[in-house]
Design a protein around this motif. Structure first.
Motif, PDB file in Angstrom:
ATOM      1  N   ALA A   1       0.664  -1.205  -0.430  1.00 47.86           N
ATOM      2  CA  ALA A   1      -0.028   0.052  -0.499  1.00 47.86           C
ATOM      3  C   ALA A   1       0.450   1.505  -0.320  1.00 47.86           C
ATOM      4  N   ASP A   2       2.353   1.146   0.378  1.00 48.44           N
ATOM      5  CA  ASP A   2       3.003   2.859   0.442  1.00 48.44           C
ATOM      6  C   ASP A   2       3.654   2.606  -0.927  1.00 48.44           C
ATOM      7  N   HIS A   3       3.329   1.800  -1.753  1.00 50.85           N
ATOM      8  CA  HIS A   3       3.808   2.219  -3.371  1.00 50.85           C
ATOM      9  C   HIS A   3       4.048   3.445  -3.883  1.00 50.85           C
ATOM     10  N   GLY A   4       2.546   3.933  -4.394  1.00 50.86           N
ATOM     11  CA  GLY A   4       2.531   5.628  -4.753  1.00 50.86           C
ATOM     12  C   GLY A   4       3.008   6.277  -3.577  1.00 50.86           C
ATOM     13  N   GLU A   5       3.369   6.035  -2.665  1.00 54.92           N
ATOM     14  CA  GLU A   5       3.691   7.612  -1.579  1.00 54.92           C
ATOM     15  C   GLU A   5       5.154   7.547  -1.411  1.00 54.92           C
ATOM     16  N   TRP A   6       5.260   6.043  -1.461  1.00 50.96           N
ATOM     17  CA  TRP A   6       7.431   5.892  -1.726  1.00 50.96           C
ATOM     18  C   TRP A   6       7.609   6.094  -3.244  1.00 50.96           C
ATOM     19  N   LEU A   7       6.893   6.205  -4.166  1.00 50.94           N
ATOM     20  CA  LEU A   7       7.365   6.257  -5.744  1.00 50.94           C
ATOM     21  C   LEU A   7       7.015   8.084  -5.130  1.00 50.94           C
ATOM     22  N   SER A   8       6.292   8.394  -4.954  1.00 55.86           N
ATOM     23  CA  SER A   8       5.862   9.700  -5.053  1.00 55.86           C
ATOM     24  C   SER A   8       7.696  10.843  -4.422  1.00 55.86           C
ATOM     25  N   LEU A   9       7.602  10.834  -2.946  1.00 52.01           N
ATOM     26  CA  LEU A   9       9.068  11.030  -2.202  1.00 52.01           C
ATOM     27  C   LEU A   9      10.132  10.779  -2.991  1.00 52.01           C
ATOM     28  N   TRP A  10      10.692   9.044  -4.004  1.00 51.55           N
ATOM     29  CA  TRP A  10      11.400   8.647  -4.008  1.00 51.55           C
ATOM     30  C   TRP A  10      12.029   9.664  -5.737  1.00 51.55           C
ATOM     31  N   ASN A  11      10.969  10.067  -6.222  1.00 59.18           N
ATOM     32  CA  ASN A  11      11.284  10.990  -7.369  1.00 59.18           C
ATOM     33  C   ASN A  11      11.703  11.946  -7.175  1.00 59.18           C
ATOM     34  N   ARG A  12      10.929  12.822  -5.744  1.00 57.45           N
ATOM     35  CA  ARG A  12      11.356  14.011  -5.336  1.00 57.45           C
ATOM     36  C   ARG A  12      12.959  14.080  -4.841  1.00 57.45           C
ATOM     37  N   TYR A  13      12.928  12.954  -3.830  1.00 54.14           N
ATOM     38  CA  TYR A  13      14.623  12.133  -3.576  1.00 54.14           C
ATOM     39  C   TYR A  13      15.507  12.661  -5.248  1.00 54.14           C
ATOM     40  N   CYS A  14      15.120  11.608  -5.987  1.00 56.79           N
ATOM     41  CA  CYS A  14      15.628  12.216  -7.634  1.00 56.79           C
ATOM     42  C   CYS A  14      16.404  12.711  -7.520  1.00 56.79           C
ATOM     43  N   ALA A  15      15.166  14.354  -8.181  1.00 60.86           N
ATOM     44  CA  ALA A  15      15.147  15.470  -8.306  1.00 60.86           C
ATOM     45  C   ALA A  15      16.405  16.758  -7.937  1.00 60.86           C
ATOM     46  N   ASP A  16      16.120  16.113  -6.700  1.00 62.62           N
ATOM     47  CA  ASP A  16      16.830  16.596  -5.575  1.00 62.62           C
ATOM     48  C   ASP A  16      18.380  16.285  -5.480  1.00 62.62           C
ATOM     49  N   GLN A  17      18.234  15.718  -5.962  1.00 68.91           N
ATOM     50  CA  GLN A  17      19.799  14.394  -6.721  1.00 68.91           C
ATOM     51  C   GLN A  17      20.698  14.815  -7.433  1.00 68.91           C
ATOM     52  N   GLY A  18      19.399  15.640  -8.511  1.00 67.35           N
ATOM     53  CA  GLY A  18      20.178  15.548 -10.246  1.00 67.35           C
ATOM     54  C   GLY A  18      19.980  14.690 -10.767  1.00 67.35           C
ATOM     55  N   VAL A  19      19.552  13.540 -10.358  1.00 68.01           N
ATOM     56  CA  VAL A  19      18.864  12.227 -10.900  1.00 68.01           C
ATOM     57  C   VAL A  19      17.821  11.921 -11.903  1.00 68.01           C
ATOM     58  N   GLY A  20      18.279  11.475 -13.388  1.00 66.36           N
ATOM     59  CA  GLY A  20      16.647  10.610 -13.464  1.00 66.36           C
ATOM     60  C   GLY A  20      16.564   9.610 -14.120  1.00 66.36           C
ATOM     61  N   LEU A  21      16.111   9.132 -13.664  1.00 72.19           N
ATOM     62  CA  LEU A  21      16.179   8.110 -13.376  1.00 72.19           C
ATOM     63  C   LEU A  21      14.644   7.514 -14.285  1.00 72.19           C
TER      64      LEU A  21
END
Length: 146
Positions: free
Chosen positions: A9-29
Motif C-alpha cells: 500500500a506504500d508504493h504510490g507514496e514511496w514512489l512520489s517521495l523517491w521521484n522528489r529525492y532523485c530530483a533533489d539529487q539531480g538524477v533522472g531515473l
C-alpha cells in the motif's frame, strides 16, 4: 509518527517521495529503474528493504532504503543505508534521526555488526546529523563505473 517497513500500500507514496529525492539529487531515473527498485524492496527474498515514516493522518513524510549484507571481517551482517529522504516540509524535525534510530534498534535485535552510509561532502545539514549519530569512516570511497 510511525516508522515501519513498507508494504504494498506504500508504493504510490514511496514512489512520489523517491521521484522528489532523485530530483533533489539531480538524477533522472527511468520508470523501469524506479519500479525495479520497488520490486526489490517488496521481494521477501531480496536484501533491499525500505522504512517509511508516516504521520497520524497517514501522510508519508520520509523513506529510508537499506540493504543488509554479509561482511568478510565478521560473522555478523552489515546494513548499508542507501537512501534517506525526508520531504521538504518535514525537515529539521528529527525524522531522519528517528529513522536511523529505528533501523539501529532493528539491527541490534537482528545481531548486525553496524549501519553505514555515504553522505555528500557538501551536504552540511546531513553531515551535522551524521556527526552527531556516528563516527566518520577513515576510508575513502572509490567508484569504478561498469
Amino acid at each position: 509518527m510511525e516508522i515501519r517497513l513498507t508494504g504494498a500500500a506504500d508504493h504510490g507514496e514511496w514512489l512520489s517521495l523517491w521521484n522528489r529525492y532523485c530530483a533533489d539529487q539531480g538524477v533522472g531515473l527511468s520508470t523501469k529503474v524506479s519500479e525495479t527498485i520497488w520490486q526489490r524492496i517488496e521481494d521477501p527474498d531480496d536484501k533491499t528493504k525500505a522504512l517509511v515514516a508516516v504521520d497520524a493522518s497517514g501522510v508519508t513524510l520520509a523513506f529510508l532504503n537499506y540493504i543488509v549484507h554479509p561482511y568478510t571481517w565478521s560473522d555478523r551482517m552489515l546494513c548499508f543505508v542507501v537512501d534517506l529522504y525526508v520531504d521538504h516540509p518535514w525537515r529539521r524535525r528529527g525524522i531522519a534521526e528517528a529513522m536511523i534510530a529505528h533501523l539501529a534498534a532493528e539491527g541490534r535485535r537482528e545481531g548486525w555488526l553496524r549501519l553505514y552510509w555515504n553522505t555528500d561532502r557538501s551536504n552540511e545539514r546531513a553531515r551535522a546529523l551524521h556527526d552527531k549519530l556516528a563516527r566518520l569512516s577513515p576510508y575513502l570511497s572509490y567508484f569504478l563505473d561498469l
